[in-house]
Design a protein around this motif. Structure first.
Motif, mmCIF file in Angstrom:
data_model
loop_
_atom_site.group_PDB
_atom_site.id
_atom_site.type_symbol
_atom_site.label_atom_id
_atom_site.label_comp_id
_atom_site.label_asym_id
_atom_site.label_seq_id
_atom_site.Cartn_x
_atom_site.Cartn_y
_atom_site.Cartn_z
ATOM 1 N N UNK A 44 1.027 2.455 -7.529
ATOM 2 C CA UNK A 44 2.019 3.035 -7.362
ATOM 3 C C UNK A 44 1.235 3.429 -5.358
ATOM 4 N N UNK A 45 0.054 4.417 -5.882
ATOM 5 C CA UNK A 45 -1.436 4.963 -4.904
ATOM 6 C C UNK A 45 -1.435 3.693 -3.446
ATOM 7 N N UNK A 46 -1.126 3.057 -4.185
ATOM 8 C CA UNK A 46 -1.138 1.827 -2.630
ATOM 9 C C UNK A 46 0.168 1.925 -2.344
ATOM 10 N N UNK A 47 1.118 2.372 -2.409
ATOM 11 C CA UNK A 47 2.691 2.435 -1.661
ATOM 12 C C UNK A 47 2.203 3.211 -1.288
ATOM 13 N N UNK A 48 2.146 4.726 -2.277
ATOM 14 C CA UNK A 48 2.489 6.229 -1.535
ATOM 15 C C UNK A 48 1.685 6.567 -0.418
ATOM 16 N N UNK A 49 0.221 5.846 -0.152
ATOM 17 C CA UNK A 49 -0.488 5.879 1.063
ATOM 18 C C UNK A 49 0.363 5.460 2.046
ATOM 19 N N UNK A 50 1.060 4.507 1.665
ATOM 20 C CA UNK A 50 1.192 3.840 2.788
ATOM 21 C C UNK A 50 2.598 4.261 3.324
ATOM 22 N N UNK A 51 2.580 5.192 3.594
ATOM 23 C CA UNK A 51 3.962 6.197 3.654
ATOM 24 C C UNK A 51 3.895 7.452 4.713
ATOM 25 N N UNK A 52 4.612 7.334 5.997
ATOM 26 C CA UNK A 52 4.975 8.008 7.142
ATOM 27 C C UNK A 52 3.510 6.820 8.685
ATOM 28 N N UNK A 53 4.093 6.141 7.765
ATOM 29 C CA UNK A 53 3.177 4.992 9.222
ATOM 30 C C UNK A 53 3.637 3.727 9.036
ATOM 31 N N UNK A 54 3.566 2.506 10.195
ATOM 32 C CA UNK A 54 3.433 1.996 9.877
ATOM 33 C C UNK A 54 2.723 0.755 9.014
ATOM 34 N N UNK A 55 3.211 0.247 8.239
ATOM 35 C CA UNK A 55 2.715 -0.493 6.815
ATOM 36 C C UNK A 55 2.561 -1.934 6.743
ATOM 37 N N UNK A 56 2.939 -2.500 8.120
ATOM 38 C CA UNK A 56 2.940 -3.673 8.450
ATOM 39 C C UNK A 56 1.618 -4.560 8.038
ATOM 40 N N UNK A 57 0.723 -3.601 8.656
ATOM 41 C CA UNK A 57 -0.990 -4.050 8.406
ATOM 42 C C UNK A 57 -1.748 -4.024 6.887
ATOM 43 N N UNK A 58 -1.394 -2.788 6.352
ATOM 44 C CA UNK A 58 -1.312 -3.064 5.170
ATOM 45 C C UNK A 58 -0.831 -4.099 4.089
ATOM 46 N N UNK A 59 0.260 -4.563 4.402
ATOM 47 C CA UNK A 59 1.735 -5.247 3.299
ATOM 48 C C UNK A 59 0.578 -6.814 4.225
ATOM 49 N N UNK A 60 0.515 -7.118 5.093
ATOM 50 C CA UNK A 60 0.072 -8.876 5.403
ATOM 51 C C UNK A 60 -1.344 -8.583 5.072
ATOM 52 N N UNK A 61 -2.376 -7.753 5.162
ATOM 53 C CA UNK A 61 -3.875 -7.926 4.572
ATOM 54 C C UNK A 61 -3.522 -8.092 3.312
ATOM 55 N N UNK A 62 -2.976 -8.244 2.356
ATOM 56 C CA UNK A 62 -2.721 -7.982 1.080
ATOM 57 C C UNK A 62 -2.682 -9.889 0.545
ATOM 58 N N UNK A 63 -1.549 -10.006 1.428
ATOM 59 C CA UNK A 63 -1.270 -11.672 1.521
ATOM 60 C C UNK A 63 0.009 -11.365 0.417
ATOM 61 N N UNK A 64 0.907 -11.516 0.510
ATOM 62 C CA UNK A 64 1.639 -11.438 -0.770
ATOM 63 C C UNK A 64 2.362 -12.951 -0.458
ATOM 64 N N UNK A 65 2.781 -13.184 -1.235
ATOM 65 C CA UNK A 65 3.454 -14.141 -1.523
ATOM 66 C C UNK A 65 4.836 -14.329 -1.127
#
Length: 136
Positions: A44-65
């Motif tokens: 949950x820390x990963x998601x909570x740290x992505x709040x309050x900003x555009x988390x697109x880069x964070x999401x794409x950097x991980x390489x979700x299925x």
């Protein structure tokens, strides 16, 4: 949650920034991922740290299925007003004085300016001692 297509500002989304109420902005869409916090493989820390900003880069950097991307639709609550997202500022390096890459010649000149007078002094002293010892 349903796709009502409501338009949110980044400030509105940023208010949802804790484990009881967590919203994210990814690819211009707003997602309420509160119910997914415990199940998120990265924690949950990963998601909570992505709040309050555009988390697109964070999401794409991980390489979700593709299945993870499809799962996001159930958490969709609306779209983000892109005018409320600050634009990224391109880094500009500070101006620096011109760097002379050929420092070798400068170093040799300074070294010679030091050594040549010493050599002359040593030669003068050596000649004086030589002439004194030769005449004695």
């Amino acid at each position: 949650m349903g796709a009502d297509g409501k338009l949110y500002t980044l400030a509105e989304v940023a208010e949802h920034n804790h484990s009881k109420d967590c919203w994210l902005v990814i690819h211009g869409k707003v997602y309420d991922v509160t119910k997914f916090l415990e199940d998120h493989p990265g924690g949950d820390d990963v998601l909570l740290s992505a709040t309050g900003k555009d988390a697109t880069d964070d999401f794409e950097d991980v390489g979700h299925s593709s299945s993870a991307k499809a799962m996001m639709e159930e958490f969709y609550v609306g779209n983000i007003d892109s005018s409320t997202i600050p634009t990224k500022v391109k880094y500009t390096a500070p101006k620096q004085p011109h760097y002379n890459q050929d420092k070798t010649s400068e170093f040799i000149i300074k070294l010679l300016q030091f050594l040549v007078p010493l050599l002359i002094l040593g030669l003068a002293v050596g000649i004086r001692f030589y002439t004194k010892s030769a005449s004695a």
